[in-house]
Design an enzyme around this catalytic site. Structure first.
Site, mmCIF file in Angstrom:
data_model
loop_
_atom_site.group_PDB
_atom_site.id
_atom_site.type_symbol
_atom_site.label_atom_id
_atom_site.label_comp_id
_atom_site.label_asym_id
_atom_site.label_seq_id
_atom_site.Cartn_x
_atom_site.Cartn_y
_atom_site.Cartn_z
ATOM 1 N N PRO A 23 13.721 6.108 47.750
ATOM 2 C CA PRO A 23 13.016 4.754 48.041
ATOM 3 C C PRO A 23 12.860 4.612 49.318
ATOM 4 C CG PRO A 23 15.250 4.688 47.303
ATOM 5 C CD PRO A 23 15.262 5.953 47.280
ATOM 6 N N ASP A 46 3.732 11.104 52.210
ATOM 7 C CA ASP A 46 3.077 9.885 52.177
ATOM 8 C C ASP A 46 3.781 8.771 52.809
ATOM 9 O OD1 ASP A 46 1.260 10.662 50.355
ATOM 10 O OD2 ASP A 46 2.775 10.762 48.637
ATOM 11 N N LYS A 68 -2.042 6.239 52.994
ATOM 12 C CA LYS A 68 -3.086 5.344 53.013
ATOM 13 C C LYS A 68 -3.359 4.835 54.485
ATOM 14 C CE LYS A 68 -5.084 6.105 49.055
ATOM 15 N NZ LYS A 68 -6.178 6.405 49.171
ATOM 16 N N GLY A 106 7.299 9.272 48.000
ATOM 17 C CA GLY A 106 8.373 8.204 48.017
ATOM 18 C C GLY A 106 8.983 8.119 46.547
ATOM 19 N N GLY A 107 10.155 7.936 46.539
ATOM 20 C CA GLY A 107 10.742 7.814 45.335
ATOM 21 C C GLY A 107 10.694 8.989 44.387
ATOM 22 N N ASP A 108 10.602 9.239 43.167
ATOM 23 C CA ASP A 108 10.372 10.247 42.501
ATOM 24 C C ASP A 108 8.945 10.694 42.255
ATOM 25 O OD1 ASP A 108 11.882 11.889 39.955
ATOM 26 O OD2 ASP A 108 9.899 11.513 39.460
ATOM 27 N N THR A 136 14.126 6.867 42.182
ATOM 28 C CA THR A 136 12.721 5.939 42.153
ATOM 29 C C THR A 136 13.272 4.567 42.648
ATOM 30 O OG1 THR A 136 10.839 5.392 40.728
ATOM 31 C CG2 THR A 136 12.993 5.439 39.708
ATOM 32 N N ALA A 137 12.123 3.902 43.240
ATOM 33 C CA ALA A 137 12.370 2.408 43.645
ATOM 34 C C ALA A 137 12.467 1.690 42.714
ATOM 35 C CB ALA A 137 11.027 1.967 44.454
ATOM 36 N N MET A 207 4.095 -1.452 42.148
ATOM 37 C CA MET A 207 2.613 -1.860 42.508
ATOM 38 C C MET A 207 2.034 -3.228 42.015
ATOM 39 S SD MET A 207 0.984 2.070 42.030
ATOM 40 C CE MET A 207 1.713 2.187 40.461
HETATM 41 N N1 SAH Z 1 7.020 7.270 43.233
HETATM 42 C C1 SAH Z 1 7.660 6.299 43.799
HETATM 43 C C2 SAH Z 1 6.497 5.190 43.232
HETATM 44 C C3 SAH Z 1 5.054 5.166 43.691
HETATM 45 S S1 SAH Z 1 4.024 4.014 43.580
HETATM 46 C C4 SAH Z 1 8.829 6.024 43.255
HETATM 47 O O1 SAH Z 1 9.348 6.764 42.168
HETATM 48 O O2 SAH Z 1 9.569 4.891 43.617
HETATM 49 C C5 SAH Z 1 4.331 2.889 44.653
HETATM 50 C C6 SAH Z 1 5.042 1.411 44.326
HETATM 51 O O3 SAH Z 1 6.306 1.735 44.374
HETATM 52 C C7 SAH Z 1 4.927 0.337 45.449
HETATM 53 O O4 SAH Z 1 3.716 -0.125 45.532
HETATM 54 C C8 SAH Z 1 6.175 -0.182 45.101
HETATM 55 O O5 SAH Z 1 5.858 -0.946 43.758
HETATM 56 C C9 SAH Z 1 7.147 0.795 44.631
HETATM 57 N N2 SAH Z 1 7.973 1.178 45.820
HETATM 58 C C10 SAH Z 1 8.112 2.120 46.535
HETATM 59 N N3 SAH Z 1 8.970 2.165 47.590
HETATM 60 C C11 SAH Z 1 9.684 0.939 47.549
HETATM 61 C C12 SAH Z 1 10.579 0.237 48.489
HETATM 62 N N4 SAH Z 1 11.136 0.811 49.139
HETATM 63 N N5 SAH Z 1 10.521 -1.144 47.887
HETATM 64 C C13 SAH Z 1 9.714 -1.685 46.942
HETATM 65 N N6 SAH Z 1 8.760 -1.225 46.256
HETATM 66 C C14 SAH Z 1 8.728 0.333 46.445
#
Ligand code: SAH
Length: 547
Positions: A23, A46, A68, A106-108, A136-137, A207
């Site tokens: 995250p 990304d 983006k 980012g995240g998963d 994931t976040a 999001m």
């Molecule tokens: N694949 C990612 C999510 C991608 S969608 C995951 O699993 O985390 C993008 C959204 O993820 C952002 O708009 C926000 O809502 C969330 N996000 C990702 N990183 C974040 C962070 N460090 N803090 C808060 N929200 C986050």
């Protein structure tokens, strides 16, 4: 002879790894993710993947940013899919070579990350792929805000929801707030807010910042109590994390008032109440402090790691670069004849490391020190000596040259002035070392050989992010670990930013550094009582807790 000219040898494509970067906090990347990066020939990443993770990649790795924010180079999802395939094909698979393409997200990669689409495209193109899940976040964000997503007494369900329904054409993995054109996709499945409101439990929205008013009102309209606790977590797991807590009916207004922007996670449910007790991350002692560390590139990491582990947001401004001397004649003569000296004195870890490198070049090792006394100015130097197999005989209680001289005189000369007559000392130090130690020993009658075993140089410029942060007034503290970090920062800063340093608090390692700071019109706000890195951290903690 057979004619083979019609046979073309086609290299099979390299494997693409769809990797979850976690995250934000680089420590939350998995071991599998870092291993994939270690063998990456190309990384396509990304905006939400922490670029710090790229440090794991091999030196010849190619990096392609497709987030983006890169307005000029933004790739569509189709473009990214094709890029993955092209890279996999051009890199190819070689026998005994596991180099791969890493798609770092980012995240998963499969949680609102369009990783599924990328996997499908690779599959159709016949490119082998693997998936490495990430944290994931929606799980890590609440955890770092002190909110467990489930709790035996409060909820047995947790639901992940996209709050960005109206813009399904945007690649969410790169979305950090640039809303772009909002284009409804009538074919996309709609989120059933009524069902969510009925289900209750814990709801986690990704999001959703822009749509927060809509999300909250739809949930309330669907029957969820307006008083349900909610939280919005911005830049979760990073030092810039900010959390806003309010009742569901107020959360959108409160988040807006607090200026919360993407990326943010919204969490709705009774579990939010647990934050009152479990908010560990934002209550770390240095959380919310932005600290500029001015040190040599080589040495910044210890201080940076210490401050980061206490929750600080650390920026590094390397103000000193270490270089090799142009001429090793005197150094080599001394190192080859260490037996002639009674005592070898080191006043920095850099000095120890430079001596070790040169000894190895000369085909020598730590046995060259056999029978010599070895003195260290402080614990970092002591530790560096330990790393090359030497336990220092002498180390003063206060880590400055004058105290080291006193200790040496006391132990070699039994405390009498001029009692070092006939004793030979070798000082292996920086080109800019202060004369105090040499003078004190010479005055006591010693024969002193003072050698610049390494040179220091002022780097050409400061990192752009450091200048921007100073200009914006975003830095709370600046740390100075030697007089030269103060002098060099002064020289390296453009005129108008020198006064910006006055508006920050300044932490000095000790009196000599403080003198330099004062000379530049930047008196130390705090001076460490113990003149080393742990001493500085201690002094900073005390100052911050008093403020
Ligand atoms: N694949 C990612 C999510 C991608 S969608 C995951 O699993 O985390 C993008 C959204 O993820 C952002 O708009 C926000 O809502 C969330 N996000 C990702 N990183 C974040 C962070 N460090 N803090 C808060 N929200 C986050």
């Amino acid at each position: 002879m057979t004619d083979n000219s019609h046979i073309r040898i086609i290299k099979p494509p390299a494997t693409v790894f769809l990797v979850g970067a976690g995250p934000g906090d680089a420590g939350l990347a998995t071991t599998a993710a870092t291993e994939a990066l270690q063998k990456a020939a190309c990384v396509i990443y990304d905006a939400l993947a922490n670029p710090v993770l790229l440090k794991y990649c091999p030196p010849d790795c190619e990096y392609i940013y497709v987030g983006k924010q890169a307005a000029a180079h933004t790739l569509s999802q189709d473009g990214i899919n094709r890029l993955l395939v092209d890279k996999a094909r051009s890199i190819g698979q070689k026998a005994m070579d596991a180099r791969c393409v890493v798609r770092l997200k980012g995240g998963d990669p499969y949680v609102f990350g369009r990783g599924g689409e990328e996997g499908e495209f690779l599959r159709q193109a016949g490119v082998p792929f693997r998936t490495i899940p990430g944290i994931t976040a929606g799980l890590a964000g609440p955890a770092y805000a002190g909110i467990p997503v489930t709790h035996r007494e409060l909820t047995s369900t947790v639901t992940f929801v996209t709050g960005h329904e109206r813009d399904r054409t945007e690649s969410p993995a790169g979305a950090t707030g640039a809303a772009g054109a909002v284009t409804a996709d009538p074919a996309a499945p709609r989120v059933n807010y009524k069902a969510l409101a009925q289900l209750g439990g814990t709801l986690v929205f990704y999001m959703g910042v822009k749509n927060l008013p809509d999300i909250a009102s739809q949930l309330i309209a669907g029957g969820m109590p307006a008083s349900t606790p909610a939280a919005v977590i911005h830049k979760a797991t990073l030092p810039q994390q900010r959390t806003v807590v309010a009742a569901l009916c107020d959360i959108a207004a409160q988040a807006k008032a607090a200026g919360i922007t993407a990326p943010a996670i919204t969490i709705v449910g009774e579990v939010v109440k647990l934050r009152a007790e479990l908010n560990w991350f934002e209550s770390q002692p240095l959380f919310g402090q932005t600290i500029l560390v001015t040190r040599t590139r080589q040495q910044a990491s210890g201080l940076t790691a210490g401050l980061t582990s206490l929750g600080a947001n650390v920026l590094e401004a390397p103000t000193i670069e270490i270089t090799q001397p142009d001429d090793f004649t005197a150094t080599d003569a001394a190192l080859k004849n260490l037996a002639e000296f009674d005592c070898v004195v080191f006043t920095s870890a850099n000095g120890v490391e430079a001596a070790w490198r040169r000894l190895r070049v000369l085909g020598l090792d730590c046995r060259a020190f056999a029978g010599r006394q070895v003195a260290a100015i402080g614990p970092a130097t002591h530790e560096a000596l330990g790393n090359i197999g030497i336990v220092a005989d002498l180390m003063p209680e206060e880590f400055v040259g004058e105290k080291l001289a006193e200790l040496i005189i006391a132990s070699f000369g039994k405390g009498y002035a001029s009692s070092l007559a006939g004793r030979k000392f070798l000082l292996l130090r920086a080109d800019i070392a202060r004369p105090a130690l040499r003078e004190a020993l010479a005055q006591a009658g010693a024969q002193v050989t003072d050698i610049a075993i390494y040179n220091t140089r002022r780097p050409a410029s400061l990192p752009a992010e450091v200048l921007a942060a100073l200009e914006a007034g975003n830095i709370n503290w600046i740390t100075f670990t030697s007089a030269s970090t103060a002098d060099n920062l002064y020289e390296m800063l453009p005129e108008q930013l020198r006064s910006a340093v006055k508006n920050c608090k300044r932490l000095s390692i000790g009196p000599i550094t403080s003198q330099s700071l004062a000379a530049h019109g930047w008196p130390a706000t705090v001076e460490a009582a113990q003149h080393d890195i742990p001493g500085m951290i201690q002094a900073l903690l005390a100052a911050v807790s008093k403020a």
